[in-house]
Design a protein around this motif. Structure first.
Motif, PDB file in Angstrom:
ATOM      1  N   VAL A   1       0.860  -1.223  -0.068  1.00 24.01           N
ATOM      2  CA  VAL A   1       0.185  -0.091  -0.139  1.00 24.01           C
ATOM      3  C   VAL A   1       0.829   1.269  -0.061  1.00 24.01           C
ATOM      4  O   VAL A   1       2.025   1.168   0.815  1.00 24.01           O
ATOM      5  N   ASP A   2       0.650   2.319  -1.089  1.00 21.01           N
ATOM      6  CA  ASP A   2       1.439   3.495  -0.760  1.00 21.01           C
ATOM      7  C   ASP A   2       0.681   4.612  -0.488  1.00 21.01           C
ATOM      8  O   ASP A   2      -0.606   4.921  -0.715  1.00 21.01           O
ATOM      9  N   LEU A   3       1.478   5.481  -0.137  1.00 22.34           N
ATOM     10  CA  LEU A   3       0.953   6.737   0.489  1.00 22.34           C
ATOM     11  C   LEU A   3       1.499   7.883  -0.356  1.00 22.34           C
ATOM     12  O   LEU A   3       2.591   7.882  -0.593  1.00 22.34           O
ATOM     13  N   ILE A   4       0.554   8.715  -0.861  1.00 22.50           N
ATOM     14  CA  ILE A   4       1.168   9.737  -1.734  1.00 22.50           C
ATOM     15  C   ILE A   4       0.547  11.207  -1.263  1.00 22.50           C
ATOM     16  O   ILE A   4      -0.566  11.374  -0.778  1.00 22.50           O
ATOM     17  N   VAL A   5       1.377  12.255  -0.837  1.00 26.35           N
ATOM     18  CA  VAL A   5       1.097  13.512  -0.260  1.00 26.35           C
ATOM     19  C   VAL A   5       1.190  14.448  -1.499  1.00 26.35           C
ATOM     20  O   VAL A   5       2.606  14.509  -2.064  1.00 26.35           O
ATOM     21  N   THR A   6       0.283  15.141  -1.864  1.00 28.77           N
ATOM     22  CA  THR A   6       0.431  16.339  -2.900  1.00 28.77           C
ATOM     23  C   THR A   6       0.640  17.603  -2.058  1.00 28.77           C
ATOM     24  O   THR A   6      -0.654  17.925  -1.588  1.00 28.77           O
ATOM     25  N   GLU A   7       1.430  18.524  -2.237  1.00 33.00           N
ATOM     26  CA  GLU A   7       1.630  19.610  -1.680  1.00 33.00           C
ATOM     27  C   GLU A   7       0.855  20.713  -2.592  1.00 33.00           C
ATOM     28  O   GLU A   7       0.555  20.492  -3.738  1.00 33.00           O
ATOM     29  N   PRO A   8       0.497  22.056  -2.037  1.00 41.28           N
ATOM     30  CA  PRO A   8      -0.291  23.111  -2.385  1.00 41.28           C
ATOM     31  C   PRO A   8       0.259  23.305  -3.973  1.00 41.28           C
ATOM     32  O   PRO A   8      -0.546  23.793  -4.821  1.00 41.28           O
ATOM     33  N   LYS A   9       1.659  23.391  -4.076  1.00 40.38           N
ATOM     34  CA  LYS A   9       2.049  23.868  -5.406  1.00 40.38           C
ATOM     35  C   LYS A   9       2.152  22.612  -6.437  1.00 40.38           C
ATOM     36  O   LYS A   9       2.754  22.830  -7.578  1.00 40.38           O
ATOM     37  N   GLY A  10       1.560  21.443  -6.009  1.00 40.82           N
ATOM     38  CA  GLY A  10       1.833  20.165  -6.797  1.00 40.82           C
ATOM     39  C   GLY A  10       2.667  19.256  -6.712  1.00 40.82           C
ATOM     40  O   GLY A  10       2.759  18.444  -7.452  1.00 40.82           O
ATOM     41  N   MET A  11       3.640  19.553  -6.093  1.00 36.98           N
ATOM     42  CA  MET A  11       4.731  18.494  -5.859  1.00 36.98           C
ATOM     43  C   MET A  11       4.198  17.307  -4.750  1.00 36.98           C
ATOM     44  O   MET A  11       3.743  17.558  -4.057  1.00 36.98           O
ATOM     45  N   LYS A  12       4.424  16.028  -5.517  1.00 35.62           N
ATOM     46  CA  LYS A  12       4.138  14.968  -4.625  1.00 35.62           C
ATOM     47  C   LYS A  12       5.346  14.253  -4.121  1.00 35.62           C
ATOM     48  O   LYS A  12       6.309  14.335  -4.308  1.00 35.62           O
ATOM     49  N   VAL A  13       5.142  13.656  -2.825  1.00 32.80           N
ATOM     50  CA  VAL A  13       5.937  13.341  -2.014  1.00 32.80           C
ATOM     51  C   VAL A  13       5.667  11.621  -1.834  1.00 32.80           C
ATOM     52  O   VAL A  13       4.500  11.355  -1.354  1.00 32.80           O
ATOM     53  N   TYR A  14       6.277  10.610  -2.202  1.00 33.70           N
ATOM     54  CA  TYR A  14       5.761   9.227  -2.326  1.00 33.70           C
ATOM     55  C   TYR A  14       7.108   8.563  -2.533  1.00 33.70           C
ATOM     56  O   TYR A  14       8.368   8.852  -2.417  1.00 33.70           O
ATOM     57  N   GLN A  15       6.723   7.137  -2.840  1.00 33.38           N
ATOM     58  CA  GLN A  15       8.157   6.292  -2.981  1.00 33.38           C
ATOM     59  C   GLN A  15       8.999   6.669  -3.930  1.00 33.38           C
ATOM     60  O   GLN A  15      10.271   6.414  -3.721  1.00 33.38           O
ATOM     61  N   GLY A  16       8.410   7.044  -5.049  1.00 37.97           N
ATOM     62  CA  GLY A  16       9.361   7.636  -6.239  1.00 37.97           C
ATOM     63  C   GLY A  16       9.810   8.990  -5.958  1.00 37.97           C
ATOM     64  O   GLY A  16      10.710   9.431  -6.811  1.00 37.97           O
ATOM     65  N   ASN A  17       9.577   9.597  -5.069  1.00 38.10           N
ATOM     66  CA  ASN A  17      10.118  10.996  -4.833  1.00 38.10           C
ATOM     67  C   ASN A  17      10.004  11.167  -3.167  1.00 38.10           C
ATOM     68  O   ASN A  17       9.162  11.716  -2.685  1.00 38.10           O
ATOM     69  N   ARG A  18      10.964  10.998  -2.539  1.00 34.68           N
ATOM     70  CA  ARG A  18      10.924  10.970  -1.083  1.00 34.68           C
ATOM     71  C   ARG A  18      10.926  12.247  -0.274  1.00 34.68           C
ATOM     72  O   ARG A  18      10.983  12.218   0.950  1.00 34.68           O
TER      73      ARG A  18
END
Length: 214
Positions: free
Chosen positions: A109-126
Motif C-alpha cells: 500500500v502506498d501513501l502519496i502526499v501532494t503539496e499546494p504547488k503540486g509537488m508529490k512526496v511518495y516512494q518515487g520522490n521521497r
C-alpha cells in the motif's frame, strides 16, 4: 521646541556606546575560545490548522485520539493523546505527519502526499523543497520489524499554505486477504485525525483520496 536633557539622560547616552562595545568584545572573546552559538529552531509563522477536510469517497476522518495510556508502535494512532503519532518508534514527526499502518498483511500500500504547488512526496520522490519527507516505506526497508508502515512528515519549518491531497493506494495485493484493512493517521499542527480504510483490487475502491487546507 528644543528641551534640555537631564544629567542622568546625558550620562546614560554617553555610557551606551561603551556598553555595546563591551558586549561586542565579549562575543569576540567567546568566539576565540571556540564557544559555538546556539541554533534556535524558528517558530511557525502562524497557527497550523486543517480546514475544509473532505474525502472523495465520503470517508469520515475522526478528530480524536485513543487514551490507552501508552503509545503502541506501527498502528498510526495517537494512543496517548499527546498530539504525536507513533512517537518513540523510530519514525519522524513534525507539524505535518501522515502515517499508514496495515498490520502484517503482505499487500503493498502506498501513501502519496501532494503539496499546494503540486509537488508529490511518495516512494518515487521521497522529499520536497518545503521539507516534507518519506522516511519509512515498509515492507522492503530495514527497521520494519515485520510491520507495514509508511510515514511522511515535515522535517522543520512552517508548512506551505494551501490545499493538500492525501492518496492511499493499493499497489499490489500479493495474495493478501481482501479487503486490505488500513489505518490512516494524520497530524496537522496540534490536530490529529484518523480513519479506517478498506481497499479492494481491480475496482474503484483500491484508492482513497482526502483533501484539506492549511
Amino acid at each position: 521646541m528644543w528641551s534640555r536633557r537631564s544629567e542622568a539622560e546625558v550620562s546614560g547616552a554617553s555610557t551606551r556606546p561603551r556598553a555595546l562595545a563591551a558586549v561586542a568584545l565579549a562575543a569576540i572573546a567567546l568566539a576565540a575560545c571556540g564557544a559555538a552559538p546556539v541554533a534556535v529552531e524558528p517558530a511557525p509563522s502562524a497557527t497550523v490548522v486543517a480546514t475544509h477536510l473532505s474525502s472523495k469517497e465520503g470517508i469520515a476522518l475522526e478528530s480524536a485520539c485513543v487514551a490507552s495510556g501508552t503509545e503502541r508502535c506501527f498502528d498510526a494512532v495517537d494512543d496517548n493523546c499527546n498530539g504525536v503519532i507513533d512517537e518513540g518508534c523510530g519514525i519522524g514527526t513534525g507539524l505535518l505527519q501522515f502515517t499508514l499502518a496495515w498490520g502484517d498483511s503482505p499487500a503493498d500500500v502506498d501513501l502519496i502526499v501532494t503539496e499546494p504547488k503540486g509537488m508529490k512526496v511518495y516512494q518515487g520522490n521521497r522529499s520536497s523543497r518545503s521539507g516534507l519527507r518519506l522516511d519509512r516505506d515498509c515492507p522492503g526497508e530495514s527497521g520494519c520489524h515485520g510491520q507495514n508502515i509508511e510515514n511522511i512528515f515535515l522535517e522543520s519549518g512552517d508548512p506551505p499554505r494551501g490545499r493538500y491531497t492525501l492518496e492511499v493506494k493499493l499497489t499490489d495485493l500479493n495474495n493478501a486477504e481482501t479487503p486490505v484493512k488500513v489505518r490512516l493517521g494524520a497530524r496537522v499542527g496540534g490536530q490529529v485525525f484518523s480513519a479506517k480504510l478498506e481497499l479492494l483490487p481491480g475496482s474503484t475502491t483500491d484508492k482513497k483520496t482526502f483533501t484539506f487546507d492549511i
